[in-house]
Design a protein around this motif. Structure first.
Motif, PDB file in Angstrom:
ATOM      1  N   LYS A 103      44.005  90.718  -7.138  1.00 20.05           N
ATOM      2  CA  LYS A 103      43.563  91.821  -7.652  1.00 20.05           C
ATOM      3  C   LYS A 103      42.617  91.991  -8.370  1.00 20.05           C
ATOM      4  O   LYS A 103      41.534  92.310  -8.317  1.00 20.05           O
ATOM      5  N   PHE A 104      43.166  90.705  -9.516  1.00 19.88           N
ATOM      6  CA  PHE A 104      42.181  91.059 -10.239  1.00 19.88           C
ATOM      7  C   PHE A 104      40.565  91.078 -10.373  1.00 19.88           C
ATOM      8  O   PHE A 104      39.475  91.192 -10.051  1.00 19.88           O
ATOM      9  N   LYS A 122      52.003  92.111 -16.779  1.00 18.88           N
ATOM     10  CA  LYS A 122      52.471  92.282 -17.460  1.00 18.88           C
ATOM     11  C   LYS A 122      50.547  91.740 -18.698  1.00 18.88           C
ATOM     12  O   LYS A 122      49.774  91.523 -18.787  1.00 18.88           O
ATOM     13  N   LEU A 123      50.737  90.243 -18.645  1.00 20.25           N
ATOM     14  CA  LEU A 123      50.249  89.787 -18.763  1.00 20.25           C
ATOM     15  C   LEU A 123      48.393  90.130 -18.491  1.00 20.25           C
ATOM     16  O   LEU A 123      47.769  89.455 -18.643  1.00 20.25           O
ATOM     17  N   MET A 124      48.919  90.375 -16.775  1.00 23.73           N
ATOM     18  CA  MET A 124      47.274  90.041 -16.404  1.00 23.73           C
ATOM     19  C   MET A 124      46.980  91.175 -16.720  1.00 23.73           C
ATOM     20  O   MET A 124      45.429  91.512 -16.627  1.00 23.73           O
ATOM     21  N   SER A 125      47.657  92.354 -16.934  1.00 26.05           N
ATOM     22  CA  SER A 125      46.992  93.794 -17.689  1.00 26.05           C
ATOM     23  C   SER A 125      46.187  93.552 -18.377  1.00 26.05           C
ATOM     24  O   SER A 125      45.518  94.020 -18.660  1.00 26.05           O
ATOM     25  N   ALA A 126      46.938  92.697 -19.717  1.00 22.76           N
ATOM     26  CA  ALA A 126      46.561  92.252 -20.685  1.00 22.76           C
ATOM     27  C   ALA A 126      45.633  91.321 -20.602  1.00 22.76           C
ATOM     28  O   ALA A 126      43.967  91.989 -21.368  1.00 22.76           O
ATOM     29  N   ALA A 130      47.707 100.029 -14.438  1.00 25.95           N
ATOM     30  CA  ALA A 130      49.445  99.815 -13.749  1.00 25.95           C
ATOM     31  C   ALA A 130      48.841  99.366 -12.695  1.00 25.95           C
ATOM     32  O   ALA A 130      49.993  98.763 -11.893  1.00 25.95           O
ATOM     33  N   ILE A 131      48.358  98.214 -11.949  1.00 25.01           N
ATOM     34  CA  ILE A 131      48.006  97.896 -10.489  1.00 25.01           C
ATOM     35  C   ILE A 131      48.391  96.222 -10.397  1.00 25.01           C
ATOM     36  O   ILE A 131      48.919  96.015  -9.377  1.00 25.01           O
ATOM     37  N   TYR A 132      48.858  96.050 -11.696  1.00 22.86           N
ATOM     38  CA  TYR A 132      49.255  94.591 -11.548  1.00 22.86           C
ATOM     39  C   TYR A 132      50.623  94.446 -12.190  1.00 22.86           C
ATOM     40  O   TYR A 132      51.184  95.221 -12.266  1.00 22.86           O
TER      41      TYR A 132
END
Length: 514
Positions: free
Chosen positions: A145-146, A102-106, A97-99
């Motif tokens: 962040k990633f 939604k694409l970066m989360s996936a 949930a830090i992103y």
């Protein structure tokens, strides 16, 4: 928050999904090695987020998506159209949930599943045939962040420096914000190994052992195969020991429960040796091994059990380095117990070793064999494994088939490689030199390692490999050694260019097997 629906297969596997997958395909896929499935290539996500190269350069098999495959490893998950095993989703904790994106989360979920959790994310053509295109845009802050969360701090710093001159102010602002909000993660939950099934249909197994100047080690290994819980059909030994140094009677009258085929190698190189042995294999599976390993009684059995349990066709076993070359199987358990948990997980492998691997023979035949452009150098086994993955195979890391790698101080095919460091009249020309013998400057990195990068990665990624190679050379050492390294940098650049020159020449020859 991602809302997923639930589907239970006829075999009782519980899957969670987003979008509208083909459930008939899912019921079959769930019986295989995959943990996540998607069809993102046709949805605009193939080879997106190329910025990952600033961390991995060309050292990760799965940086680029593979071409011309119906199924293949891919971490580029479409969050609007994917399927995941419920147990895996709950263990890993779902999307982060830090992103904001939604694409970066996936993508973060897929990369971590593949690199850290011991999972297998798969692209499957046609699983989501009606899914629409999705934007591949990832906000700058999410990118930093990633990098900040999953890699050491120097990687996000390098990422920032490499983007110098584009939009430096906004990048620096995102870099600083990510630094404040996100901490580097080092602990990851490991997906447990599935209970291994009993071996079905009694598949036959061939073993390949190339050897040179190590006949006594080869004999020791043959007796290890004699003691296997699951008997092998045949062992093919290709011995390159020169006639004046070998004992031809050594392989005669051995008390072995399998067929022993010995060929005296007249060609040069371990790749040619393995290819000569592959032609002689008749088993359903081929176990590749070095001559200086020891294997416990459950070695072959566990290779077959893992492949059948996961419905896979290739795996790379757990290679454990001995503390000294006189150790034996009594030392292996202690060394295994001290091996980090990160090496004991299942999942897709990130490398391949000819010292310990098992592959379905038909898949080996599709590749033909080892690329002999690597003879006289390094990297042939990594190339072989990556080539299997590019065929669409899930090449598993198998932590249950372990070996003790003795690494004796002399002998083996690396005898030829040792010549590569010699300059002048005493130097023996290496196969990769072709029509341009090395004279006064040794090319670095190894030209055959560079060949693997040129063969499998894009030109712009090779340039990034060069940039990072030089960056790390300058800045990774001690502060006091910086000035000497800086003065030596032009020489390092010459070595690099020479390596790339030889690699490109090999690439022009194309893949060769004889």
């Amino acid at each position: 928050m991602t809302t997923l629906q639930e589907h239970t297969t006829p075999n009782g596997d519980i899957l969670l999904y987003s979008g509208a997958p083909n459930f008939k395909m899912l019921d079959t896929l769930a019986q295989g090695a995959g943990d996540v499935w998607h069809s993102s290539f046709e949805q605009g996500l193939k080879n997106t987020f190329p910025q990952l190269m600033y961390q991995t350069a060309v050292h990760w098999w799965y940086l680029n998506d593979f071409n011309d495959v119906d199924t293949a490893i891919s971490w580029r998950i479409n969050p609007e159209a994917f399927v995941v095993r419920k147990s895996v989703w709950e263990l890993v904790g779902g999307f982060d949930a830090i992103y904001d994106s939604k694409l970066m989360s996936a993508f973060s979920f897929g990369i971590n599943l593949l690199r850290n959790n011991g999972g297998v994310p798969l692209y499957v053509k046609g699983l989501f045939s009606d899914a629409s295109l999705i934007s591949s845009h990832i906000p700058k802050l999410d990118q930093y962040k990633f990098f900040r969360k999953h890699f050491k701090a120097r990687h996000s710093t390098y990422f920032l420096l490499r983007k110098y001159g584009t939009k430096l102010f906004s990048d620096f602002k995102a870099f600083q914000k990510a630094k404040k909000e996100v901490k580097y993660k080092t602990d990851y939950r490991i997906i447990p190994l599935r209970p291994l099934q009993d071996i079905e249909d009694k598949p036959q197994v061939s073993v390949i052992i190339p050897t040179m100047f190590r006949q006594e080690y080869t004999l020791q290994l043959l007796y290890d195969y004699k003691d296997q819980n699951y008997p092998i059909k045949e062992a093919i030994v290709v011995d390159a020991t020169p006639q004046e140094d070998r004992d031809e009677s050594l392989y005669e009258n051995l008390d072995l429960p399998f067929q022993l085929i010995v060929r005296w190698q007249t060609s040069k190189g371990s790749c040619r040796a393995r290819n000569e042995a592959i032609d002689l294999c008749t088993g359903d599976y081929i176990v590749f091994g070095d001559d200086d390993i020891r294997v416990p009684p459950n070695f072959v059995e566990n290779h077959i059990k893992v492949l059948q349990t996961y419905n896979a066709k290739a795996c790379n076993g757990l290679d454990i380095r001995a503390e000294h070359h006189e150790q034996d199987l009594n030392d292996l358990k202690r060394l295994y117990d001290n091996t980090p948990k990160s090496r004991k997980k299942i999942g897709a492998t990130h490398n391949f070793s000819n010292a310990n691997s098992c592959v379905n023979r038909q898949e080996v035949f599709k590749l033909v064999g080892n690329d002999i452009n690597y003879d006289g150098g390094y990297g042939e086994d990594g190339d072989f494994g990556l080539s299997l993955a590019k065929q669409g195979l899930v090449v598993l890391h198998n932590p249950k088939s372990i070996n003790l790698h003795l690494k004796p101080p002399s002998g083996g095919y690396r005898w030829w490689n040792s010549q590569a460091l010699i300059l002048g009249k005493k130097r023996k020309k290496q196969p990769w030199e072709g029509d341009y013998p090395v004279k006064h400057i040794v090319p670095k990195p190894s030209p055959t390692v560079m060949y693997q990068k040129v063969k499998h990665f894009e030109p712009y990624q090779i340039k990034e490999y060069r940039n990072k190679y030089m960056f790390l050379y300058l800045f990774k050492g001690s502060v006091f050694g910086f000035l000497p390294r800086l003065l030596k940098l032009p020489y390092k650049m010459i070595q690099w260019r020479k390596s790339l020159f030889y690699a490109k020449n090999l690439n022009k020859l194309g893949v060769r097997y004889k």
